[in-house]
Design a protein around this motif. Structure first.
Motif, PDB file in Angstrom:
ATOM      1  N   LYS A  54       1.045  -1.029   0.074  1.00  0.00           N
ATOM      2  CA  LYS A  54      -0.126  -0.202  -0.132  1.00  0.00           C
ATOM      3  C   LYS A  54       0.803   1.392   0.095  1.00  0.00           C
ATOM      4  N   SER A  55       2.085   1.193  -0.378  1.00  0.00           N
ATOM      5  CA  SER A  55       2.950   2.147  -0.515  1.00  0.00           C
ATOM      6  C   SER A  55       3.439   2.674  -1.936  1.00  0.00           C
ATOM      7  N   LEU A  56       3.577   4.056  -2.134  1.00  0.00           N
ATOM      8  CA  LEU A  56       4.156   4.218  -3.543  1.00  0.00           C
ATOM      9  C   LEU A  56       5.586   4.940  -3.221  1.00  0.00           C
ATOM     10  N   GLU A  57       6.481   4.379  -4.030  1.00  0.00           N
ATOM     11  CA  GLU A  57       7.768   4.867  -3.736  1.00  0.00           C
ATOM     12  C   GLU A  57       8.388   5.607  -4.980  1.00  0.00           C
ATOM     13  N   MET A  58       8.901   6.867  -4.821  1.00  0.00           N
ATOM     14  CA  MET A  58       9.348   7.615  -5.893  1.00  0.00           C
ATOM     15  C   MET A  58      10.861   7.955  -5.641  1.00  0.00           C
ATOM     16  N   ASN A  59      11.698   8.126  -6.776  1.00  0.00           N
ATOM     17  CA  ASN A  59      13.024   8.410  -6.749  1.00  0.00           C
ATOM     18  C   ASN A  59      13.624   9.571  -7.490  1.00  0.00           C
ATOM     19  N   ILE A  60      14.727  10.270  -6.837  1.00  0.00           N
ATOM     20  CA  ILE A  60      15.106  11.253  -7.809  1.00  0.00           C
ATOM     21  C   ILE A  60      16.632  11.508  -7.271  1.00  0.00           C
ATOM     22  N   THR A  61      17.297  11.900  -8.274  1.00  0.00           N
ATOM     23  CA  THR A  61      18.838  12.206  -7.692  1.00  0.00           C
ATOM     24  C   THR A  61      19.100  13.411  -8.400  1.00  0.00           C
TER      25      THR A  61
END
Length: 383
Positions: A54-61
């Motif tokens: 039930k979690s949404l993960e997003m990533n950025i550098t």
């Protein structure tokens, strides 16, 4: 030689953000289609979503490089039969600069162009093609608040900003009118909203025109606190670019550390420092509210005509940020700061080139690998 990423700390810190509505979370789930997905928006845009349970993960550098300080000998090297070409100066680090999702540079000199009369130290005005080369190299945004912002007066400042707009290079720190200064610079990438702020200690004694304080952001804790609050309300991540410290001093002053810690406490997540023209170390800072921010006190010179005594060594700092969204809200983690040291060479027929530091021995840097080790130890030194 292929450039290797250098891990600074194997640490992660959780920063609590505002609670968002369940409706927003559900809409983000729908956008992610319930699975990991990479969607190519354009050649420079990649959006990464990962859903687990039930979690949404997003990533950025996020990344930053130091001073783009164009002395006359640098722009004379770039002179061609027609115009100027700075692209060859970045060719050896092009692949490195392309690694962050968003990359900031400190544009130290005004890009007023030949129409305002080119000049070097102490009152700089650079060819506008510098901006084109930065775009080509992968820079997304430039900080323009520095001690040279008014070297060509209001006309130079405005001319420079007009050109940056023309080539699609975002900018922050100097402004043409009050409305611009009051409008936050927020870049959207990988599902993140990243707010960029920029301030300088001064303008080399050149007075800001009366009634036009909006032209350049000067360091003022009260004003900075107010803008940081606005940025936190509108963005996921707050990045500060700061022109501060003492020139040629390799460690931050007590005033830098006090101000840096103040800004982290007020809500800045990542602070990139400029102005000393030499590298100063990186530091994790624990805020009073439990958040953790990251400071690079000085990124040194990335491209300039200065030589020796560490003035020709700079680099790129990056940090990964993860955002996790669930039913109760969202939080971000700051992960894996890295530093890529660089060297400015001009020994080959006086051609200025930015190179990975450890590869610079054939380009005039003796004992490059030993110097590389020294610089990495310096940047990770505990303050």
């Amino acid at each position: 030689m292929k450039q290797k990423k250098i891990l600074m700390f194997g640490m992660a810190f959780t920063v609590t953000l505002m609670v968002i509505s369940t409706l927003l979370i559900l809409s983000m789930y729908q956008e992610a289609s319930g699975k990991s997905e990479v969607m190519n928006q354009n050649p420079h845009e990649t959006r990464l979503y990962s859903v687990s349970g039930k979690s949404l993960e997003m990533n950025i550098t996020l990344g930053a490089i130091g001073d783009i300080l164009i002395h006359d000998r640098v722009y004379m090297d770039a002179k061609k039969q027609k115009g100027y070409d700075f692209n060859p100066m970045f060719q050896h680090v092009h692949s490195i600069l392309g690694q962050p999702d968003l990359l900031l540079a400190n544009q130290e000199t005004v890009l007023g162009g030949t129409q305002l009369g080119l000049s070097g130290y102490p009152m700089f005005n650079s060819p506008q093609q510098v901006g084109d080369a930065l775009v080509h190299a992968g820079v997304d945004i430039v900080s323009t608040a520095n001690n040279h912002s008014l070297d060509k007066g209001e006309k130079g400042l405005v001319t420079s900003l007009n050109y940056l707009d023309k080539i699609g290079l975002y900018h922050v720190g100097t402004f043409r009118n009050p409305k611009e200064q009051e409008t936050l610079t927020v870049l959207h990438k990988n599902g993140f909203k990243v707010a960029y702020l920029s301030y300088t200690y001064g303008t080399n004694g050149i007075p800001v025109p009366k009634g036009k304080d909006y032209l350049v952001n000067l360091i003022d804790k009260k004003k900075m606190k107010k803008e940081i609050k606005r940025a936190k309300d509108e963005a996921d991540v707050v990045v500060m670019s700061l022109h501060w410290g003492n020139e040629y001093q390799r460690f931050p002053t007590d005033e830098q550390k006090e101000l840096g810690h103040f800004l982290i406490n007020e809500g800045v997540d990542v602070l990139f420092g400029h102005h000393p023209h030499v590298l100063q170390p990186m530091e994790w800072v624990k805020a009073d509210d439990g958040r953790t921010g990251f400071i690079v006190y000085s990124l040194g010179n990335f491209l300039s005509g200065q030589m020796w005594d560490y003035k020709d060594i700079g680099g790129m700092a990056t940090i990964q940020i993860k955002k996790v969204v669930n039913e109760t809200g969202s939080y971000i983690e700051l992960l894996q700061p890295e530093f890529y040291p660089t060297f400015v060479s001009n020994v080959h027929q006086r051609k200025y080139q930015v190179l990975p530091l450890q590869d610079a021995e054939p380009y005039g840097l003796k004992n490059a690998r030993t110097k590389y080790k020294e610089i990495m130890e310096h940047m990770t030194k505990e303050l």
